[in-house]
Design a protein around this motif. Structure first.
Motif, short mmCIF file in Angstrom:
data_model
loop_
_atom_site.label_atom_id
_atom_site.label_comp_id
_atom_site.label_asym_id
_atom_site.label_seq_id
_atom_site.Cartn_x
_atom_site.Cartn_y
_atom_site.Cartn_z
N SER A 133 0.83 -1.20 0.00
CA SER A 133 0.00 0.00 0.00
C SER A 133 0.86 1.26 0.00
N ILE A 134 1.91 1.28 0.83
CA ILE A 134 2.71 2.48 1.01
C ILE A 134 3.34 2.95 -0.29
N VAL B 118 0.58 8.07 6.24
CA VAL B 118 0.82 7.88 7.67
C VAL B 118 0.67 6.39 7.95
N PHE B 119 1.77 5.78 8.40
CA PHE B 119 1.83 4.33 8.57
C PHE B 119 1.78 3.98 10.06
N LYS B 120 0.82 3.13 10.41
CA LYS B 120 0.73 2.61 11.76
C LYS B 120 1.08 1.11 11.71
N PRO B 121 2.32 0.73 12.09
CA PRO B 121 2.68 -0.69 12.10
C PRO B 121 2.05 -1.39 13.31
N LEU C 285 6.09 10.61 4.41
CA LEU C 285 5.85 9.30 5.01
C LEU C 285 6.18 9.40 6.49
N ARG C 286 5.13 9.32 7.29
CA ARG C 286 5.32 9.35 8.74
C ARG C 286 4.83 8.05 9.35
N THR C 287 5.47 7.64 10.42
CA THR C 287 5.08 6.44 11.14
C THR C 287 4.54 6.83 12.51
N VAL C 288 3.41 6.24 12.90
CA VAL C 288 2.88 6.40 14.25
C VAL C 288 2.87 5.04 14.92
N THR C 289 3.38 4.96 16.13
CA THR C 289 3.48 3.68 16.83
C THR C 289 2.49 3.64 17.98
#
Length: 485
Positions: A143-144, A155-158, A183-187
């Protein structure tokens, strides 16, 4: 797919592109501000930046493999496969976005003969991606990278079990492209994923269970935010008359046991025609018995990434044996903590959990059938419909079975081959979800169609004006009858 998960024991290392905590709104706002500049780049400029990111990913592959292995417990060979597949998809998405999405002229038809008609695809804006723990790189990258190639910010939430991969992706994307907020990641846990769905993104790409997908859809429905959902599978293999049993058995074992069976499109059910059943079971059993699971990088497969999943595997094995199935290799005792030894089950009733529900462990059910038609009926009886595979001595019969198999993708003479071909769309039906990632369909999944017409000359009649005459109406009626009767 993603099951219900538990928080990691340690907070992940954060970076400028990563937000830890329970509020994804700051990341979405940052992505929203960055999105217009990214969208205004030409296809060529985005292509060059994405390919630069891919090259950085490959040059630091050993580092990424270590992160994947550390997060999941999978051996380095499985992590390497994820990196290789992901690099292929970034490459394809970057190279093909212009061909698929750029404005193109289409036929205007008789009624629009005076118009030039074009259709193109515009980015949505900000895409929220909620990733799984079983393939923490390959699955969300489907998807990314397609969303990025289409001109969106992400915005990616793994998964909370595999945050390291998400942090690594945000870091390297910023380093390679200079567009850190694109591209940002939220944990965090499931509450962060729920908050992301309500944070004003323009689309959500979700991978997880059907139950969680329903919750995601309910949240997104409040703001009419569209989603694409991949919700796992119960994939079947058909082994028909004349099949190469050595190849089929090897594929079945890898499809069932690879990544400790934690594969959405892994082989969970095999239907073998009667005359080949005994020989096939023996070949599968011999191969599976030679596997060496463990916690080392060199093991054939690793532990259950989600500890509670081992109990699901135990429950399915016990239910299959209680209902009359036979464990020809392993059994309930194969489950030892989070490590599960290979299990081969035969003659399992079709209403057993090991046949109806996603086991997601290194087990395989091999049932005998009278012929390929019975195999197809049983394969299609599942509510899931993600992938499948067919082995047959007849190419024509194999193709016919593949076309009628209720699944989003089918491999003939192999397993999960479609996942390695970026040009092919990937996704399921029924309980396996909806929408498509990968390929041209994946690029369009993260775009909106834009139609434009331009008048190129004036027609002698004009029925789309109040100045139209009776003669115009009569001529239009005559043309209608001549063309459509």
């Amino acid at each position: 797919m993603t099951k219900a998960t538990t928080p990691p024991t340690e907070e992940p290392t954060t970076s400028p592109g990563t937000d830890a905590g329970d509020d994804p709104h700051p990341a979405v706002r940052a992505a929203r501000q960055a999105a217009p500049d990214w969208a205004r780049l030409s296809f060529k400029d985005r292509r060059d930046l994405l390919l630069r990111w891919k090259r950085l990913m490959v040059s630091r592959a050993d580092e990424l493999i270590d992160v994947i292995s550390s997060d999941t417990g999978k051996p380095h060979a499985d992590a390497l496969l994820e990196v290789s597949l992901s690099a292929e998809h970034v490459h394809w998405a970057a190279k093909n976005a212009q061909r698929v999405l750029a404005p193109r002229r289409v036929g205007s038809g008789l009624l629009g003969i005076d118009q030039v008609a074009t259709v193109g695809y515009e980015p949505l804006g900000v895409v929220g991606v909620i990733g799984p723990w079983n393939y923490p790189l390959f699955t969300p990258m489907g998807s990314i990278c397609y969303a990025l190639a289409a001109g969106n910010a992400v915005v990616f939430k793994p998964s909370e079990l595999t945050p390291g991969v998400g942090v690594w992706l945000a870091d390297t994307f910023a380093t390679a492209t200079g567009h850190g907020d694109v591209l940002r990641t939220v944990t965090g846990g499931g509450d962060v994923g729920a908050a992301l769905c309500a944070a004003g993104v323009d689309k959500v790409a979700f991978t997880g269970s059907a139950g969680t997908a329903r919750k995601v859809m309910a949240t997104c429905a409040e703001t009419l935010t569209p989603i694409v959902a991949e919700c796992g599978g119960k994939d079947a293999m058909i082994v028909d008359s004349g099949a190469d049993l050595t190849r089929a058995a090897s594929a079945a074992v890898f499809g069932a046991m690879g990544n400790a069976g934690q594969t959405c499109v892994g082989v969970e059910r095999v239907y073998v025609v009667e005359e080949l059943h005994a020989a096939f079971v023996q070949k599968v059993t011999d191969l599976a018995a030679g596997l060496s699971p463990g916690n080392t990088p060199e093991a054939d497969y690793g532990p259950m990434t989600l500890p509670s999943q081992a109990e699901t595997v135990r429950e399915h094995i016990a239910d299959a044996v209680t209902r009359g199935g036979t464990a020809v290799l392993g059994g309930v005792d194969s489950v030892a903590g989070t490590m599960v030894g290979p299990v081969v089950l035969t003659d399992v009733p079709e209403d057993a959990l090991a046949v109806t529900d996603e086991t997601f462990g290194p087990t395989i059910v091999i049932n005998r059938v009278a012929d390929a038609e019975e195999a197809l009926r049983r394969a299609n009886a599942s509510g899931y419909g993600l992938g499948g595979s067919v082995f047959s001595g007849s190419r024509t019969r194999a193709m016919g079975l593949a076309r009628r198999m209720r699944a989003g993708a089918v491999s003939i003479g192999a397993v999960v081959a479609f996942a390695a071909i970026p040009a092919l769309p990937f996704g399921g039906i029924g309980l396996s979800g909806f929408g498509r990632i990968h390929g041209a369909d994946g690029l369009r999944e993260f775009s909106r169609a834009k139609s434009i017409t331009r008048r190129r000359f004036t027609l002698p009649i004009d029925v789309t004006s109040f100045s139209r005459t009776r003669k115009d109406i009569a001529l239009t009626r005559s043309l209608l009858k001549r063309r459509h009767t």
